[in-house]
Design a protein around this motif. Structure first.
Motif, short mmCIF file in Angstrom:
data_model
loop_
_atom_site.label_atom_id
_atom_site.label_comp_id
_atom_site.label_asym_id
_atom_site.label_seq_id
_atom_site.Cartn_x
_atom_site.Cartn_y
_atom_site.Cartn_z
N LEU A 45 4.06 41.03 -30.44
CA LEU A 45 5.11 40.40 -30.03
C LEU A 45 5.13 38.82 -30.55
O LEU A 45 3.98 38.24 -30.30
N THR A 46 6.08 38.04 -31.00
CA THR A 46 6.07 36.75 -31.10
C THR A 46 6.30 36.12 -29.90
O THR A 46 6.54 36.66 -28.90
N ASP A 47 5.94 34.74 -29.78
CA ASP A 47 6.04 34.15 -28.63
C ASP A 47 7.48 34.13 -28.06
O ASP A 47 7.68 34.37 -26.67
N CYS A 48 8.48 34.24 -28.82
CA CYS A 48 9.92 34.23 -28.14
C CYS A 48 10.36 35.44 -27.62
O CYS A 48 10.94 35.77 -26.68
N GLU A 49 9.81 36.40 -28.53
CA GLU A 49 9.84 37.99 -27.98
C GLU A 49 9.15 38.03 -26.75
O GLU A 49 9.53 38.81 -25.69
N MET A 50 8.07 37.70 -26.34
CA MET A 50 7.27 37.75 -25.19
C MET A 50 7.85 37.04 -24.19
O MET A 50 8.10 37.66 -23.13
#
Length: 226
Positions: free
Chosen positions: A4-9
């Motif tokens: 996951l990307t940071d924003c998705e996380m």
């Protein structure tokens, strides 16, 4: 949550917080399926340019998400307080694919505004037709965000795309949170319900989710009820 990307996380963690809180009743949610075929942030920016003629600011890569749909509808039902929230967002390219919302407007300026809207976030369960849209304009690298509310007002938000997703993760989509970033007074009679709800939210949410800093949101609330 590998991959996951940071924003998705951040967004997934926000949904987990709602699901794990004993005071929150989650009526419906969609954690979002990752669309791997979108590629990385640079591919998304390149496709936005090639497919839609939008040359986006590369800083938008900071909030790159690939969810096909990320959504939740929740309520806090307590003898002393009632709050609800909801959101439904998709990845940027899916947002760009949306047709503009229908404009029940007469002036050319309003017709133009609506033709440039692409709905980013809406409230399909308990909302009253309100939504937040990106305003896609030629040669504007960081699209404006506009809030169309239940009174049919169109309000420019003091947020860019990345800041919107950051705020969504903290506010959990509590109804009316966008007013904190709009040029409005919550003392207005028509917004009286939101004055109380947002006051309650800024009391309850910090207790439920103490790892988040609600100080800036509380200050915005104070500014809008002066």
């Amino acid at each position: 949550m590998p991959g996951l990307t940071d924003c998705e996380m951040r967004l997934r963690n926000s949904l987990d917080e709602l699901n794990q809180s004993p005071l929150v009743h989650v009526y419906d949610s969609e954690p979002g399926r990752v669309r791997e075929e979108i590629g990385d942030a640079q591919a998304m920016l390149a496709n936005a340019r090639a497919w839609y003629g939008v040359d986006l600011d590369e800083t938008l890569g900071r909030c790159f998400i690939r969810f096909n749909k990320f959504a939740c509808y929740w309520r806090i039902e307590d003898p002393n307080i009632e709050l609800s929230g909801e959101f439904r967002i998709r990845h940027f390219l899916s947002t760009m694919e949306n047709e503009p919302p229908e404009a029940d407007r007469e002036s050319e300026a309003e017709q133009l505004l609506y033709s440039q809207y692409r709905v980013l976030d809406d409230a399909p369960w308990g909302g009253a037709g309100d939504f937040v849209a990106l305003r896609i304009q030629p040669d504007v690298a960081s699209p404006e965000l506009w809030y169309h509310d239940f009174q049919q007002n169109d309000l420019l938000l003091d947020l860019d795309y990345c800041a919107y997703l950051d705020a969504l993760a903290i506010t959990k989509g509590v109804l009316g949170w966008q007013y904190l970033f709009a040029d409005v007074s919550l003392q207005d009679e028509e917004l009286g319900t939101f004055k109380q709800d947002l006051t309650d939210a800024m009391t309850v949410l910090p207790d439920l989710f103490p790892e988040h800093d609600y100080g800036p949101l509380k200050e915005r609330l104070r500014e809008r009820i002066r």
